[in-house]
Enzyme design. Structure first.
Site, PDB file in Angstrom:
ATOM      1  N   CYS A 120      -3.054   3.724  -4.217  1.00  0.00           N
ATOM      2  CA  CYS A 120      -1.811   4.374  -3.744  1.00  0.00           C
ATOM      3  C   CYS A 120      -0.832   4.662  -4.879  1.00  0.00           C
ATOM      4  O   CYS A 120       0.081   5.468  -4.715  1.00  0.00           O
ATOM      5  CB  CYS A 120      -1.140   3.507  -2.691  1.00  0.00           C
ATOM      6  SG  CYS A 120      -2.268   2.980  -1.407  1.00  0.00           S
ATOM      7  N   HIS A 261       6.084   4.856  -1.429  1.00  0.00           N
ATOM      8  CA  HIS A 261       4.747   4.952  -0.834  1.00  0.00           C
ATOM      9  C   HIS A 261       4.858   4.729   0.675  1.00  0.00           C
ATOM     10  O   HIS A 261       5.622   3.877   1.133  1.00  0.00           O
ATOM     11  CB  HIS A 261       3.826   3.908  -1.465  1.00  0.00           C
ATOM     12  CG  HIS A 261       2.474   3.885  -0.830  1.00  0.00           C
ATOM     13  ND1 HIS A 261       1.738   5.035  -0.633  1.00  0.00           N
ATOM     14  CD2 HIS A 261       1.731   2.860  -0.311  1.00  0.00           C
ATOM     15  CE1 HIS A 261       0.597   4.717  -0.047  1.00  0.00           C
ATOM     16  NE2 HIS A 261       0.578   3.412   0.164  1.00  0.00           N
ATOM     17  N   ASN A 291      -0.851   6.287   6.248  1.00  0.00           N
ATOM     18  CA  ASN A 291      -0.973   5.970   4.828  1.00  0.00           C
ATOM     19  C   ASN A 291      -2.053   6.874   4.221  1.00  0.00           C
ATOM     20  O   ASN A 291      -3.225   6.730   4.539  1.00  0.00           O
ATOM     21  CB  ASN A 291      -1.344   4.487   4.686  1.00  0.00           C
ATOM     22  CG  ASN A 291      -1.465   4.038   3.246  1.00  0.00           C
ATOM     23  OD1 ASN A 291      -1.462   4.847   2.322  1.00  0.00           O
ATOM     24  ND2 ASN A 291      -1.584   2.733   3.052  1.00  0.00           N
TER      25      ASN A 291
HETATM   26  O1  UT7 Z   1      -1.331   1.308   0.879  1.00  0.00           O
HETATM   27  C1  UT7 Z   1      -1.721   0.173   0.173  1.00  0.00           C
HETATM   28  C2  UT7 Z   1      -0.930  -0.975   0.509  1.00  0.00           C
HETATM   29  N1  UT7 Z   1      -1.132  -1.353   1.884  1.00  0.00           N
HETATM   30  C3  UT7 Z   1      -0.144  -1.927   2.517  1.00  0.00           C
HETATM   31  O2  UT7 Z   1       0.912  -2.024   1.974  1.00  0.00           O
HETATM   32  C4  UT7 Z   1      -0.401  -2.502   3.891  1.00  0.00           C
HETATM   33  C5  UT7 Z   1       0.285  -3.856   3.984  1.00  0.00           C
HETATM   34  N2  UT7 Z   1       0.079  -4.560   5.231  1.00  0.00           N
HETATM   35  C6  UT7 Z   1       0.582  -4.117   6.405  1.00  0.00           C
HETATM   36  O3  UT7 Z   1       1.165  -3.068   6.500  1.00  0.00           O
HETATM   37  C7  UT7 Z   1       0.478  -5.038   7.604  1.00  0.00           C
HETATM   38  O4  UT7 Z   1       0.050  -6.316   7.198  1.00  0.00           O
HETATM   39  C8  UT7 Z   1      -0.504  -4.499   8.701  1.00  0.00           C
HETATM   40  C9  UT7 Z   1       0.104  -3.289   9.384  1.00  0.00           C
HETATM   41  C10 UT7 Z   1      -1.844  -4.158   8.090  1.00  0.00           C
HETATM   42  C11 UT7 Z   1      -0.714  -5.575   9.777  1.00  0.00           C
HETATM   43  O5  UT7 Z   1       0.531  -5.956  10.320  1.00  0.00           O
HETATM   44  P1  UT7 Z   1       0.903  -7.506  10.438  1.00  0.00           P
HETATM   45  O6  UT7 Z   1       2.219  -7.578  11.073  1.00  0.00           O
HETATM   46  O7  UT7 Z   1       0.751  -8.117   9.081  1.00  0.00           O
HETATM   47  O8  UT7 Z   1      -0.191  -8.000  11.450  1.00  0.00           O
HETATM   48  P2  UT7 Z   1      -1.314  -9.125  11.244  1.00  0.00           P
HETATM   49  O9  UT7 Z   1      -2.390  -8.621  10.365  1.00  0.00           O
HETATM   50  O10 UT7 Z   1      -0.643 -10.409  10.882  1.00  0.00           O
HETATM   51  O11 UT7 Z   1      -1.863  -9.239  12.720  1.00  0.00           O
HETATM   52  C12 UT7 Z   1      -1.027  -9.696  13.810  1.00  0.00           C
HETATM   53  C13 UT7 Z   1      -1.832  -9.609  15.089  1.00  0.00           C
HETATM   54  C14 UT7 Z   1      -3.230 -10.219  14.978  1.00  0.00           C
HETATM   55  O12 UT7 Z   1      -3.520 -10.863  16.193  1.00  0.00           O
HETATM   56  P3  UT7 Z   1      -3.401 -12.467  16.331  1.00  0.00           P
HETATM   57  O13 UT7 Z   1      -4.322 -12.997  15.287  1.00  0.00           O
HETATM   58  O14 UT7 Z   1      -1.970 -12.770  16.034  1.00  0.00           O
HETATM   59  O15 UT7 Z   1      -3.820 -12.704  17.739  1.00  0.00           O
HETATM   60  C15 UT7 Z   1      -4.120  -9.020  14.808  1.00  0.00           C
HETATM   61  O16 UT7 Z   1      -5.435  -9.250  15.285  1.00  0.00           O
HETATM   62  O17 UT7 Z   1      -2.037  -8.234  15.456  1.00  0.00           O
HETATM   63  C16 UT7 Z   1      -3.424  -7.999  15.675  1.00  0.00           C
HETATM   64  N3  UT7 Z   1      -3.723  -6.620  15.306  1.00  0.00           N
HETATM   65  C17 UT7 Z   1      -3.656  -5.591  16.172  1.00  0.00           C
HETATM   66  N4  UT7 Z   1      -3.324  -5.527  17.463  1.00  0.00           N
HETATM   67  C18 UT7 Z   1      -3.328  -4.331  18.056  1.00  0.00           C
HETATM   68  C19 UT7 Z   1      -4.106  -6.151  14.098  1.00  0.00           C
HETATM   69  N5  UT7 Z   1      -4.284  -4.818  14.164  1.00  0.00           N
HETATM   70  C20 UT7 Z   1      -4.020  -4.460  15.429  1.00  0.00           C
HETATM   71  C21 UT7 Z   1      -4.018  -3.235  16.114  1.00  0.00           C
HETATM   72  N6  UT7 Z   1      -3.652  -3.206  17.402  1.00  0.00           N
HETATM   73  N7  UT7 Z   1      -4.340  -2.064  15.504  1.00  0.00           N
END
Ligand code: UT7
Length: 334
Positions: A120, A261, A291
């Site tokens: 990115c 970004h 993204n």
């Molecule tokens: O471009 C390069 C750099 N990339 C980034 O900067 C991305 C950085 N990371 C992020 O933007 C975030 O971490 C994400 C958007 C990828 C994820 O958001 P989060 O708030 O960190 O969620 P998480 O991974 O901690 O997941 C929370 C919950 C999980 O369920 P449990 O374990 O709490 O029951 C996931 O399984 O949300 C669940 N989950 C979803 N639920 C519905 C993960 N993806 C989804 C989804 N729909 N698409």
């Protein structure tokens, strides 16, 4: 690596362009593909829809479209282009570089063309390389392009990643700035290879070729430890932003528009808060495109330019973060 005022001659962005494929994939459509919801995606990321390239539409095609628009705005003919740098993690082929196909599509046959791989942050890495090259007199001009067909490298059964990414391309033409107008004032790059495993495409390279035995594991798709990447993104982008602003001899209060970004609205908001920049001074378009990795800052810059969100004399901060881990920033006087 850090560049401030030691340049032989100033370099400016003389034109911008972007290209987004026609097909829109909405959060509601994703609900039918994986266990997710529009509510989750919108509230956790800010993304509402993304663009998906057509089957035969490749990274090089999108890159060339964006480059044509940037060249037209800069008034540079393809035959006069000296240098083409494509930033991408989704090349048409492992070799040759996507930039070679772009050169062919543009008919820019007098140019040197190669790719950079910095995820990115790639567009800003390309900006830095091109800026130095022009400043030193090695090239008269450059087209830098961030372009991605991420839809070809997404695991469409993994809700953790497939809702995040989209396809597209953005470009800029760099020229010497004879009268100092539109100058790139400063830039800053950084890399932390110790965190390489946090965000990668593990298969398809020499480390893990795709074989009949492992083909079911979808190893040639994006894998990310989202929460960890999130934390690094906020800290690294904040530091990169502050460094570039300081190198430009400015303060945060002098920045008219931040173009970050476009990965996650919560990351963008966290950075704006830490930099004490109001939301009205931060450019956001990830709701429409998701993204797009190396393309994101380039597309946003072109939209800001063409919609009048930036005006002559404005100070713009570009700042990015991605796999590597990599980060990059630049301050431009528009
Ligand atoms: O471009 C390069 C750099 N990339 C980034 O900067 C991305 C950085 N990371 C992020 O933007 C975030 O971490 C994400 C958007 C990828 C994820 O958001 P989060 O708030 O960190 O969620 P998480 O991974 O901690 O997941 C929370 C919950 C999980 O369920 P449990 O374990 O709490 O029951 C996931 O399984 O949300 C669940 N989950 C979803 N639920 C519905 C993960 N993806 C989804 C989804 N729909 N698409």
């Amino acid at each position: 690596m850090n560049s401030g005022t030691c340049f032989l001659r100033p370099v400016r962005i003389a034109g911008t362009g972007s290209y987004l494929p026609e097909k829109v994939l909405t959060n509601h459509e994703l609900e039918a593909m994986v266990e997710t919801s529009d509510e989750w995606i919108a509230s956790r990321t800010g993304i509402r829809e993304r663009r998906i390239a057509a089957d035969g539409e490749l990274t090089s095609h999108m890159a060339a479209q964006a480059a044509r628009r940037a060249l037209e705005q800069a008034g540079v003919a393809p035959a006069d282009v000296d240098l083409i740098i494509v930033a991408t993690i989704t090349p048409d082929t492992l070799t040759p570089a996507t930039a070679c196909y772009v050169q062919q599509h543009l008919g820019a046959l007098n140019s040197v063309a190669f790719d950079v791989s910095a995820a990115c942050s790639g567009f800003l890495y390309a900006l830095e390389i091109a800026r130095h090259s022009i400043a030193a007199g090695a090239f008269r001009n450059a087209v830098i392009i961030g372009a991605e067909k991420l839809s070809a490298f997404v695991n469409w059964t993994d809700r953790n990643t497939c809702v995040l990414f989209g396809d597209g391309a953005g470009a800029a033409v760099l020229l010497p700035s004879e009268n100092g107008h539109g100058r790139i004032l400063s830039s800053h790059l950084g890399t932390d290879g110790a965190q390489a495993e946090l965000l990668n495409i593990p298969g398809g390279g020499a480390a893990c070729p795709i074989t009949l035995e492992n083909v079911d594991q979808r190893l040639a798709t994006l894998a990310m430890q989202g929460r960890e990447v999130f934390k690094h993104a906020v800290n690294a982008m904040r530091r990169a932003a502050e460094t570039a602003i300081e190198k430009a001899g400015l303060t945060t209060g002098d920045i008219d528009l931040v173009i970050p970004h476009q990965a996650n609205l919560r990351i963008i908001d966290a950075i704006a808060e830490r930099l004490e920049v109001g939301k009205d001074r931060v450019f956001v378009n990830l709701d429409k495109y998701g993204n797009t990795s190396a393309a994101a800052v380039a597309i946003a810059l072109d939209e800001a330019n063409r919609t009048g969100a930036v005006k002559t004399g404005d100070h713009i901060l570009l700042v990015a973060f991605g796999a590597g881990l990599t980060w990059a920033s630049a301050v431009i006087e528009w």
